[in-house]
Structures are given as structure tokens and as C-alpha cells.
Design a protein around this motif. Structure first.
Motif, PDB file in Angstrom:
ATOM      1  N   GLU A  86       0.048 -14.233   3.840  1.00 33.52           N
ATOM      2  CA  GLU A  86       1.078 -13.319   3.545  1.00 33.52           C
ATOM      3  C   GLU A  86       2.337 -14.301   2.535  1.00 33.52           C
ATOM      4  N   GLN A  87       1.939 -15.933   2.747  1.00 33.09           N
ATOM      5  CA  GLN A  87       2.242 -16.659   2.097  1.00 33.09           C
ATOM      6  C   GLN A  87       1.991 -16.489   0.636  1.00 33.09           C
ATOM      7  N   ILE A  88       0.861 -16.992  -0.054  1.00 29.17           N
ATOM      8  CA  ILE A  88       0.132 -16.159  -1.129  1.00 29.17           C
ATOM      9  C   ILE A  88       0.440 -15.155  -1.627  1.00 29.17           C
ATOM     10  N   ALA A  89       0.578 -13.535  -0.461  1.00 32.33           N
ATOM     11  CA  ALA A  89       0.163 -12.371  -1.252  1.00 32.33           C
ATOM     12  C   ALA A  89       1.522 -11.330  -1.085  1.00 32.33           C
ATOM     13  N   GLY A  90       1.945 -11.864   0.597  1.00 31.38           N
ATOM     14  CA  GLY A  90       2.795 -10.290   1.120  1.00 31.38           C
ATOM     15  C   GLY A  90       1.213  -9.916   1.376  1.00 31.38           C
ATOM     16  N   ASP A  91       2.209  -8.144   1.485  1.00 33.83           N
ATOM     17  CA  ASP A  91       0.755  -7.322   1.299  1.00 33.83           C
ATOM     18  C   ASP A  91       0.093  -6.867   0.192  1.00 33.83           C
ATOM     19  N   ARG A  92      -0.009  -7.896  -0.997  1.00 34.32           N
ATOM     20  CA  ARG A  92      -0.564  -7.130  -1.787  1.00 34.32           C
ATOM     21  C   ARG A  92      -2.537  -7.254  -1.846  1.00 34.32           C
ATOM     22  N   PRO A  93      -3.306  -6.568  -2.565  1.00 35.87           N
ATOM     23  CA  PRO A  93      -4.298  -6.659  -2.715  1.00 35.87           C
ATOM     24  C   PRO A  93      -4.773  -8.015  -3.428  1.00 35.87           C
TER      25      PRO A  93
END
Length: 430
Positions: A86-93
Motif C-alpha cells: 500500500e505504501q509503494i503502490a496503493g491499489d495499482r498493479p
């Protein structure tokens, strides 16, 4: 560069002899992960690719074989165990570059398939073993990206199994449109991602040709994320792998092994929060996290940590964390699991030099844990307050927390004795 580096360790508790004089910063290691955005034709960010970064440099050039396996393992372990998805990409692949052993099944892919895309690198020979691995991974729900496709006929069978085909615009040059047409022919349902987009003209050309997604310096330069990590003990990881791959071990044995290494415990909590088990924010104890992860996936993560490089933490810090966790557990009335987790996180916050609020934000623990750890409320929160006061030799604070000094002293000394036994067993590899 984006950083998230812990500060110096807080002053050791004067009443905790096992931790006196310990400076844990020397035992911490920096972890670095590169991240670059992938965009659609309207410059909307839709995904990220994760890249290996050596500490002290930005080069991603690696030797063949084991060094690449090590780097890949380090990226995955850091992403899920140190930073959190979540910290790195949120909900993105997240696009992950994997080496051949991950596709053939020699090395485990420990992360669940919901948020990752597995990239088949151009230097991996597409043979029967790799194709069978791709079929197996797709059956498990993983999405596949064929990286740096340049029209090679030997890679066409992999395109038939791909969800994404990545084309390097610089490498394909004047043949770009022909390579794109081949990708469309052999992977009609896949999205085409063009790499090395350097300017607006390149983006317009590739979009006009029918490409779907775009990546390159003209859209975003790679960003390096850095955090300080307390790394798990190799001995504990090896013992855990033996337990998980032998005869079915009882959950209590597995829990005791994980709990004997604070760094491993923290990674388990963070990993469960990262891999989308549908219980994000509801983890109340280390035992619950272990059960949710399951023995097979836990074993995969431990193998990955061993491959990515683990070490030993200094014995004084380890003893302090385990003592605090066990003491809070003994004083937390009937909620011993919650008490242990609260004490463990409190000790880790001290060792990592992090604020407790910051630490719990990365672990996805339940509100009851946050309330006890940060607010010092509830039975576990009052027990933690009493234990911290005992370490600081503040009897009035102990009384205000609702505990008698002799009661806390007895619990703390018993916890210290048990922690010393555990640490001794870890060091001896028993």
C-alpha cells in the motif's frame, strides 16, 4: 529520492538490564527499491514496475544466476515485508522482474496474485519447462508480462500466455510497428506496454500505432525508496523452514519460532497486511497473522528471506524485545496474544527508532492493537504502560496503570528468564 528512514534508537530503558547500552542502528540495514510508473495514453498512472537498487548506488546491473535471484528475492521481500504494498503502490498493479527459477518452480513466488504482474525477462529461454511454469502460474491467478519482446520467434509461445507484452522502443527502432503487429497477432488479448518513452513525440507515435501503456523517462524517472530494516536471523529462518517442510508442526511451535525473532514477526505482520487477505486492519495478534498466511505461504516467504539475505540481530536488543513482549502478555489478563503483540511492537519501535504510530501504520494491525500500543488503553495497554514504567523504575506510574510493583516485577523477571533461554537457543541453532 523518497526515503523513510528510522532515526536513532531511543534511550535504553534504565530498568531493562538486557538492553542497557545497546545501539541498534549498527544492526539495521538499509533496503532500497526502485519504482517507475506505467501510464496510459492520457498520462494517467496505472501501474508501477519495481526495480532492484544496490545500497549506495542506483545501478541495476547484476551478474547472471544467483546474484539476480538474490536481487529479485530482496525486491519482493522488501516490497511486502519492509515497505508494504500500500505504501509503494496503493491499489495499482506491481510489475515484478523475476528470474528463471521463479517461473520453473525452483523458487517460490510467495506473494498472492491479486496485485502483481510477473515479468518474464528477455534473457530467460522460453523452453518447455518455462512454458509449463507459466501455465501453472496463470492457473493460480497470476498475470504474466513478456518483457522486451523484439519479434523473436522463440518467444512467441510465451506471448500466447501473456497478459502484457512489453516492447523496448529503442531496441526495436524502425521495426517498432512490425514488432507491435506481431505482439497483436500472437497475443490478441494482451495489453502492449512500450518502454523507453523519452518525449512527447515518442508517446504520440506509439499511441497512434495502437500501444496501450507507456513507460520511460519522458513520463517518470525511476524513484528510489529507502527504509531501514531489522533483518531476521538466518538460524531462526532455517529452523522454521525445517518445521514447515517436515511433519505437520503444531501452530504453537510455529508461533514460538516466529515470535523468537522480532524482525521475522514484524515481517509476518506487514506481509499479511500487504498480500490482500481481506482482513486488512483486523490483525489482532501474531498468531492470527500466522494462521492467515498459512504454512505453505509462510514457508515461501521464509525461503525468500533466506535467499534475499538475512543476518542476526544483537542479543541485547533481541532479549529486550522478547522480554517486553512476554511481560506484557503475562500482565494482559486473558488477552495474552494481544498483549504479546503489543509488547513486541513496542520493543520493535524502540529498536528501530520509530514512533509507535508510524510502526503500527505499516503493519495493518487491528484497532484494538493500536488502542493498546499508542493510547495505552485496555488491559494490554495498561500492561504495556506498567512494563515500560518498570523498565524506567517509575513505581507511581505502575500503580496508576492498575498494577502492583511486585506483580510487574515478577512478570518481568519471568519474561526475562524465558527470553534469555530463547535467545540462547537461537544462537546455538537448537
Amino acid at each position: 529520492m523518497t526515503t523513510d528512514e528510522g532515526g536513532a534508537m531511543a534511550r535504553p530503558a534504565s530498568g531493562a538490564p538486557a538492553a542497557r547500552g545497546t545501539s541498534a542502528r549498527g544492526e539495521l540495514s538499509p533496503v532500497r527499491v526502485g519504482r517507475q510508473g506505467i501510464y496510459d495514453a492520457g498520462r494517467t498512472l496505472v501501474a508501477y514496475e519495481l526495480l532492484f537498487r544496490n545500497h549506495g548506488g542506483t545501478s541495476a546491473d547484476l551478474a547472471e544466476g544467483a546474484e539476480q535471484d538474490h536481487a529479485t528475492s530482496q525486491v519482493i521481500s522488501a516490497t511486502f515485508g519492509d515497505f508494504g504494498v500500500e505504501q509503494i503502490a496503493g491499489d495499482r498493479p506491481l510489475f515484478l522482474n523475476l528470474t528463471r527459477p521463479f517461473f520453473t518452480g525452483e523458487l517460490p513466488v510467495p506473494c498472492s496474485p491479486e496485485q502483481v504482474v510477473l515479468e518474464l525477462l528477455e534473457n530467460i529461454t522460453v523452453d518447455e519447462e518455462v512454458l509449463l511454469g507459466l501455465i501453472r502460474l496463470r492457473a493460480l491467478g497470476y498475470r504474466i508480462a513478456v518483457d522486451d519482446f523484439n519479434g523473436e520467434e522463440s518467444r512467441l509461445p510465451a506471448l500466447a500466455l501473456a497478459d502484457y507484452v512489453k516492447i523496448d522502443l529503442e531496441a526495436s527502432g524502425d521495426d517498432f510497428e512490425r514488432v507491435l503487429a506481431m505482439a497483436r497477432e500472437h497475443a490478441p488479448d494482451a495489453l502492449v506496454v512500450v518502454e523507453r518513452i523519452e518525449d512527447e513525440a515518442m508517446l504520440a507515435r506509439c499511441a497512434a500505432a495502437g500501444a496501450d501503456l507507456f513507460q520511460g523517462y519522458g513520463l517518470q524517472r525511476p524513484v528510489t525508496l529507502e527504509a531501514m530494516s531489522l533483518t531476521p536471523s538466518q538460524l531462526v529462518c532455517l529452523r522454521l523452514v525445517r518445521a514447515l517442510t517436515g511433519a505437520e508442526a503444531p501452530i504453537r511451535e510455529i508461533e514460538e519460532l516466529v515470535a523468537s525473532d522480532p524482525a521475522l514477526s514484524l515481517r509476518v505482520l506487514r506481509t499479511v497486511s500487504s498480500v490482500a487477505h481481506g482482513t486488512r486492519g483486523e490483525i489482532r495478534s501474531l498468531r492470527q497473522a500466522i494462521v492467515l498466511l498459512g504454512p505453505r505461504q509462510l514457508c515461501s516467504w521464509v525461503v525468500l528471506m533466506l535467499l534475499g539475505g538475512v543476518t542476526t540481530v544483537d542479543t541485547e536488543s533481541l532479549t529486550m524485545v522478547l522480554t517486553r513482549a512476554a511481560a506484557v502478555s503475562r500482565l494482559a489478563d486473558d488477552d495474552v496474544d494481544l498483549g504479546y503483540t503489543v509488547g513486541l511492537l513496542s520493543g520493535l519501535a524502540t529498536v528501530l527508532g520509530m514512533a509507535e504510530e508510524e510502526l503500527v501504520a505499516t503493519t495493518g494491525v487491528a484497532q484494538s492493537v493500536r488502542t493498546a500500543l499508542v493510547g495505552r488503553r485496555g488491559a494490554a495497554g495498561r500492561a504495556l504502560q506498567a512494563v515500560l514504567a518498570y523498565e524506567e523504575d517509575e513505581p507511581l506510574v505502575i500503580s496508576n496503570a492498575g498494577h502492583a510493583v511486585y506483580e510487574v516485577s515478577r512478570a518481568y523477571l519471568a519474561a526475562l528468564s524465558g527470553a534469555m533461554v530463547t535467545v540462547s537457543a537461537v544462537l546455538q541453532g537448537h
